[in-house]
Design a protein around this motif. Structure first.
Motif, PDB file in Angstrom:
ATOM      1  N   ALA A 536       7.581  16.015  -3.403  1.00  0.00           N
ATOM      2  CA  ALA A 536       6.219  16.147  -3.095  1.00  0.00           C
ATOM      3  C   ALA A 536       5.891  16.664  -1.644  1.00  0.00           C
ATOM      4  O   ALA A 536       6.421  15.747  -0.909  1.00  0.00           O
ATOM      5  N   MET A 537       5.115  17.651  -1.493  1.00  0.00           N
ATOM      6  CA  MET A 537       4.440  18.013   0.045  1.00  0.00           C
ATOM      7  C   MET A 537       3.110  17.992   0.085  1.00  0.00           C
ATOM      8  O   MET A 537       2.530  18.387  -0.655  1.00  0.00           O
ATOM      9  N   ARG A 538       2.734  17.612   1.522  1.00  0.00           N
ATOM     10  CA  ARG A 538       1.468  17.711   1.778  1.00  0.00           C
ATOM     11  C   ARG A 538       1.129  17.997   3.170  1.00  0.00           C
ATOM     12  O   ARG A 538       1.902  17.356   4.073  1.00  0.00           O
ATOM     13  N   ASP A 539       0.021  18.580   3.475  1.00  0.00           N
ATOM     14  CA  ASP A 539      -0.207  18.636   5.128  1.00  0.00           C
ATOM     15  C   ASP A 539      -0.898  17.309   5.259  1.00  0.00           C
ATOM     16  O   ASP A 539      -2.159  17.079   4.851  1.00  0.00           O
ATOM     17  N   GLU A 540      -0.403  16.596   6.151  1.00  0.00           N
ATOM     18  CA  GLU A 540      -0.836  15.114   6.306  1.00  0.00           C
ATOM     19  C   GLU A 540      -1.839  14.910   7.364  1.00  0.00           C
ATOM     20  O   GLU A 540      -1.962  15.803   8.354  1.00  0.00           O
ATOM     21  N   PRO A 541      -2.826  14.095   7.294  1.00  0.00           N
ATOM     22  CA  PRO A 541      -3.765  14.012   8.354  1.00  0.00           C
ATOM     23  C   PRO A 541      -3.149  13.680   9.691  1.00  0.00           C
ATOM     24  O   PRO A 541      -2.041  12.953   9.737  1.00  0.00           O
ATOM     25  N   ARG A 542      -3.682  14.062  10.730  1.00  0.00           N
ATOM     26  CA  ARG A 542      -3.429  13.809  12.062  1.00  0.00           C
ATOM     27  C   ARG A 542      -3.125  12.189  12.241  1.00  0.00           C
ATOM     28  O   ARG A 542      -4.195  11.521  11.617  1.00  0.00           O
ATOM     29  N   PRO A 543      -2.598  11.496  13.045  1.00  0.00           N
ATOM     30  CA  PRO A 543      -2.313  10.187  13.130  1.00  0.00           C
ATOM     31  C   PRO A 543      -3.614   9.430  13.744  1.00  0.00           C
ATOM     32  O   PRO A 543      -3.806   8.391  13.478  1.00  0.00           O
ATOM     33  N   ASP A 544      -4.191  10.209  14.484  1.00  0.00           N
ATOM     34  CA  ASP A 544      -5.543   9.695  15.014  1.00  0.00           C
ATOM     35  C   ASP A 544      -6.940   9.942  14.222  1.00  0.00           C
ATOM     36  O   ASP A 544      -8.034   9.641  14.424  1.00  0.00           O
ATOM     37  N   ALA A 545      -6.894  10.827  13.216  1.00  0.00           N
ATOM     38  CA  ALA A 545      -7.962  11.016  12.382  1.00  0.00           C
ATOM     39  C   ALA A 545      -8.866  10.081  11.841  1.00  0.00           C
ATOM     40  O   ALA A 545     -10.220   9.909  11.967  1.00  0.00           O
ATOM     41  N   VAL A 546      -8.292   9.090  11.148  1.00  0.00           N
ATOM     42  CA  VAL A 546      -8.936   7.847  10.566  1.00  0.00           C
ATOM     43  C   VAL A 546      -9.790   7.374  11.662  1.00  0.00           C
ATOM     44  O   VAL A 546     -10.911   6.987  11.489  1.00  0.00           O
ATOM     45  N   SER A 547      -9.168   6.886  12.788  1.00  0.00           N
ATOM     46  CA  SER A 547      -9.763   6.113  13.912  1.00  0.00           C
ATOM     47  C   SER A 547     -10.859   6.882  14.598  1.00  0.00           C
ATOM     48  O   SER A 547     -12.020   6.561  14.791  1.00  0.00           O
ATOM     49  N   GLY A 548     -10.381   8.275  14.632  1.00  0.00           N
ATOM     50  CA  GLY A 548     -11.459   9.096  15.263  1.00  0.00           C
ATOM     51  C   GLY A 548     -12.683   9.293  14.386  1.00  0.00           C
ATOM     52  O   GLY A 548     -14.016   9.232  14.830  1.00  0.00           O
ATOM     53  N   LEU A 549     -12.520   9.474  13.174  1.00  0.00           N
ATOM     54  CA  LEU A 549     -13.608   9.574  12.201  1.00  0.00           C
ATOM     55  C   LEU A 549     -14.443   8.381  12.073  1.00  0.00           C
ATOM     56  O   LEU A 549     -15.722   8.229  12.028  1.00  0.00           O
ATOM     57  N   ALA A 550     -13.637   7.112  11.923  1.00  0.00           N
ATOM     58  CA  ALA A 550     -14.368   5.722  12.073  1.00  0.00           C
ATOM     59  C   ALA A 550     -15.243   5.462  13.130  1.00  0.00           C
ATOM     60  O   ALA A 550     -16.386   5.130  13.326  1.00  0.00           O
ATOM     61  N   ASP A 551     -14.698   6.195  14.380  1.00  0.00           N
ATOM     62  CA  ASP A 551     -15.570   6.062  15.743  1.00  0.00           C
ATOM     63  C   ASP A 551     -16.947   6.724  15.590  1.00  0.00           C
ATOM     64  O   ASP A 551     -18.070   6.278  16.128  1.00  0.00           O
ATOM     65  N   LEU A 552     -16.729   7.981  15.003  1.00  0.00           N
ATOM     66  CA  LEU A 552     -17.944   8.734  14.895  1.00  0.00           C
ATOM     67  C   LEU A 552     -19.008   8.011  13.835  1.00  0.00           C
ATOM     68  O   LEU A 552     -20.191   8.289  14.226  1.00  0.00           O
ATOM     69  N   LYS A 553     -18.491   7.614  12.895  1.00  0.00           N
ATOM     70  CA  LYS A 553     -19.408   7.010  11.841  1.00  0.00           C
ATOM     71  C   LYS A 553     -19.955   5.690  12.446  1.00  0.00           C
ATOM     72  O   LYS A 553     -21.226   5.256  12.252  1.00  0.00           O
TER      73      LYS A 553
END
Length: 719
Positions: A536-553
């Protein structure tokens, strides 16, 4: 037929405030053939657009007429002519230390003359007045000369003119001593402005000094030291451990950890291997690297960053344009108000002429607009410089100001929220163990450049699995790849194609469906007619994507993910990131979505790779390119982040809001001090000394406050 247009650039020394910039702009526009003028006070740059035939000497003479020095930094450019080179664009006009500048020497001479006048006046009281007149002349004559020159070349209401009127008026009412002291304080303020402006200028131009002067070029195994600015594209250079990389390039041999902090602000060294790009000015902390040069000295990352920031500082923000317009009305208004203060009370109410003339002159000094005019560009310049030194590039004050007002951000998925490279996330063995499964799959994919093949080979390398040789391999369009490995026929491809070659059990079907629900692509390996397992393969999110988006929210900013992927994949990725997905989109669909968000009254930023979806990037209020210093990332959008982290977007917004807060503080300081001293002056509490302190002191305060932004750092640590 449209006439050909040329552009000439100059470096100006002695230009330390927005008032200087306005005088130069007005005077140079009066030269024959000049079509447009752009002055960047913070970088000491002057850009003149003309129809050709404008001699450099004419521009330089106009600068000298105003009391400034200058030199051309590039020949005139036009269609078919090259732009300014890196060293020319970034090099600062040669100058000595601040204490040996013309302004510093004049200030010291004026101070000495005033001390002598005090001494002479004490010993010989009869000549005290003449001693202070002489001391006044030392400082006032150069100031008055600049005032006359500015008026002659179009700027009547200059700070020097207000200063000269106040000083001469003070002499007529017998306040020579105070007039001399006020001129000295004015010169001290100008000198301090110059020191602060120089510091801001050096903060970004200091980047150019990060590139080493020499490089080691390797030709046929022989290494020769050459000038770094003479490196040609395609040359192979040797970078030893501890050395700075002398040019942008691509590693062709070796691996090591490179410190990219000077260029991108990234605090953690990045591991670079063969095929990876490296930036000029970064530091090699590992083994010896051989690098193929990919950009000339005039176009390396640092040269482009310096050029971008200098050009950005020529672009005024809405606030700055408003302040400029306001000051054009404000200064004549101050003159009229000062005249009314001087003459109205004596004429209408029988006030003492000397007292009210004195107050009117003090009002002129209080009303000088320097602090107000510099309040915005000083903060904008410092903010642009601070961002650039940390890999956050913004094209001008308007972009910097708009970023702080963003209420919605549309992100591309691939290469923006995700790394843009699929990786093997799961290896599920069936008839064969997972290690054997991975080795067989890698054997079939050896030599392929398909993204999924690259992912499989990378996983095998990471697991230290050496694939066996494969023979008779062939790609089957729309299905997968087939070949012979260790005497067995093997096929790697989609589940549908694999099902035509072997029986897939219900449990395997369920596992594949579960992976698909997670947005993963599944490749099934069939060996000798049976399912050996699947990957199984996937283009994984960048390591900082979750925290960056949470900051924006947390900042109340709406976030949307735009992708051309299928809805199931998009929803799976979005669920992990906590972002609203819009899937199966064409470029024109993304444009429509951005327009729709704007129609809702939102201020929209679009974040992408700077290559695809150009219409959406252009439509957004701010287009932000994610990239590693490529031409597209630096030049396509309104802003760019060099090290391509999602975390950089909230940082950019935080910097914008910090700059706008700084501007509000500066305007409050500038107008607040003037208001206080205006009231106290009219009431007779303060006089000329405090009046000039209200002006020069406020100018120094707002400049120093703006310079605090140079120390700005993100509020988090990079992952």
């Amino acid at each position: 037929m449209t006439a050909e247009t040329f552009e000439s650039r100059y470096r100006v020394s002695g230009m330390d405030c927005a008032g200087c910039g306005r005088k130069i702009d007005t005077a140079v526009r009066k030269l024959p053939g000049v079509e447009d003028v752009s002055v960047a006070v913070q970088t000491g740059a002057l850009k003149v657009r003309h129809g050709g035939g404008l001699a450099d000497e004419a521009v330089l003479q106009q600068l000298r007429n105003l009391g400034y020095d200058g030199e051309p930094v590039a020949p005139a450019t036009g269609p078919g002519r090259p732009p300014a080179g890196p060293a020319e664009a970034a090099a600062e006009h040669a100058a000595g230390p601040w204490w040996w500048t013309r302004k510093a020497r004049l200030t010291a001479l004026c101070g000495l003359a005033l001390l002598v006048a005090y001494g002479v006046g004490t010993v010989f009281p009869a000549v005290e007045r003449y001693a202070f007149l002489a001391a006044l002349a030392v400082g006032l004559i150069p100031v008055a000369s600049r005032a006359v020159s500015a008026a002659r070349y179009g700027t009547l209401f200059s700070i020097e003119m207000l200063m000269s009127i106040a000083a001469v008026g003070a002499v007529f009412i017998g306040a020579e001593e105070e007039a001399a002291a006020v001129v000295l304080l004015f010169l001290i303020g100008e000198m301090l402005e110059g020191v602060a402006a120089g510091r801001a200028r050096r903060s970004i131009q200091g980047l150019a000094a990060l590139v080493p002067k020499t490089a080691r070029v390797e030709v046929d195994g022989v290494t020769t030291e050459v000038a770094a600015d003479a490196l040609e594209i395609g040359a192979v250079i040797l970078v030893r451990p501890g050395d700075r990389v002398p040019a942008d390039g691509e590693i062709i041999e070796g691996a090591g950890d490179l410190d990219e902090a000077p260029v991108t602000g990234e605090s953690v060294p990045r591991r670079k291997v063969v095929g990876d790009a490296v930036f000029a000015g970064t530091i090699n902390g590992g083994s010896v690297l051989r690098v193929r040069v990919t950009a000339s000295a005039s176009d390396n990352t640092i040269a482009r960053v310096v050029r971008l920031v200098e050009e950005a500082q020529e672009s005024k923000s809405p606030t700055e344009r408003f302040i400029d317009r306001f000051s054009k009305v404000y200064t004549p208004g101050v003159l009229v108000f000062g005249a009314l203060v001087a003459v109205a009370p004596p004429l209408l109410f029988g006030g003492a002429w000397n007292d009210w003339i004195y107050k009117g002159l003090a009002v002129l000094l209080i009303g000088c607009p320097c602090a107000l005019v510099i309040s915005t560009p000083a903060a904008i310049a410092a903010g642009l410089s601070a961002g650039a030194r940390r890999g956050l590039l913004m094209k001008g004050g308007a972009v910097l100001e708009t970023l702080g007002k963003i209420t919605a951000i549309a992100f591309d998925k691939t290469g923006t929220l995700t790394a843009g490279k699929p990786i093997v996330t799961d290896v599920v063995g069936g008839a064969r163990e997972s290690a054997v499964l991975l080795s067989l799959a890698a054997a079939l994919e050896t030599g392929s450049s398909h993204p999924l093949a690259v992912a499989i080979l990378a996983r095998a390398k990471a697991d230290r699995i050496a694939p066996p040789p494969a023979t008779a391999t062939r790609a089957i369009a729309g299905e997968g790849v087939e070949g012979e490995v260790a005497g067995e026929v093997a096929f790697l491809g989609s589940p549908q194609a694999a099902a035509r070659r072997a029986s897939i059990s219900p449990s395997q079907d369920a596992a594949i469906a579960a992976f698909n629900a997670e947005g993963k692509t599944v490749a099934v390996l069939v060996v000798a007619g049976e399912v050996a397992g699947f990957l199984a393969m996937r283009d994984e999110p960048r390591p900082d994507a979750v925290s960056g988006l949470a900051d924006l929210k947390a900042r109340g900013i709406r976030t949307i993910m735009l992708t051309g992927d299928n809805r199931r994949t998009a929803e799976a990725v979005a669920a992990g990131l906590g972002i609203e997905p819009r899937a199966e989109l064409l470029p024109q669909d993304k444009l429509v979505i951005v327009k729709g968000l704007q129609a809702e009254g939102l201020v929209v930023a679009k974040v992408g790779d700077g290559i695809n979806d150009a219409p959406a990037l252009a439509q957004a209020d701010v287009g932000i390119a994610m990239g590693g210093g490529t031409d597209v990332a630096l030049e396509t959008a309104d802003a760019a982040v060099l090290h391509g982290r999602v975390r950089d977007i909230p940082d950019m917004i935080a910097l914008s809001q910090g700059v706008m807060g700084n501007i509000r503080q500066n305007i409050t300081i500038a107008l607040g001090l003037k208001a206080v001293f205006l009231v106290t002056t009219v009431l007779g509490v303060t006089g000329l000394w405090p009046a000039i302190l209200a002006d020069t002191g406020a100018t120094v305060l707002v400049t120093a406050n703006a310079m605090r932004l140079l120390r700005w750092t993100p509020s988090h640590k990079a992952p």
